[in-house]
Design an enzyme around this catalytic site. Sequence first.
Site, PDB file in Angstrom:
ATOM      1  N   ASP A 111       1.627  -1.137  -1.905  1.00  0.00           N
ATOM      2  CA  ASP A 111       2.083   0.159  -2.402  1.00  0.00           C
ATOM      3  C   ASP A 111       0.896   1.106  -2.435  1.00  0.00           C
ATOM      4  O   ASP A 111      -0.249   0.675  -2.627  1.00  0.00           O
ATOM      5  CB  ASP A 111       2.675   0.028  -3.806  1.00  0.00           C
ATOM      6  N   ASP A 125       9.981   1.661   0.399  1.00  0.00           N
ATOM      7  CA  ASP A 125      10.701   2.014  -0.823  1.00  0.00           C
ATOM      8  C   ASP A 125      11.442   3.344  -0.662  1.00  0.00           C
ATOM      9  O   ASP A 125      12.576   3.493  -1.124  1.00  0.00           O
ATOM     10  CB  ASP A 125       9.738   2.106  -2.011  1.00  0.00           C
TER      11      ASP A 125
END
Length: 143
Positions: A111, A125
């Site tokens: 991330d 995402d």
Amino acid sequence: MLTLVIAGLTAVLDQIVKLIVQGNMELGETIPLIRNVFHLTYIINPGAAFGIFPHQEWFFLGIVVVLYAAFFIFRSRIPAKPVYFPAGVGLLLGGALGNAIDRVRIGGVVDFFDFRIWPIFNVADIAICVGVALIVLYFWRKD
């Protein structure tokens, strides 16, 4: 066919961006693009959204297998029009695959988008959220 093309392109784009982040940043490093608003922060998330269910790789990989199985079983029932529905399914599948590749490759998800007031997230995402929103929109507008 459009669904699989979008899924493939989404997963490839996600992996390319993650490899760029991993190749150019140290784990935990943060680069402010707009100070205190938007940073690039490289982390490995061992869980799902918001870090829930950490270290449950097999569970999350099972969900991806179920998603793809459902797609292949029901693909003939996916309407071609409106085009945003198969596109949404493709984004969902591609995002799920992108994060699954990370789970297999490194045991967690890379991330890096960091808005400081929201958990850090990635391209996959975004694809999952947009895909689900398009699917919901289809069913909301459907007679």
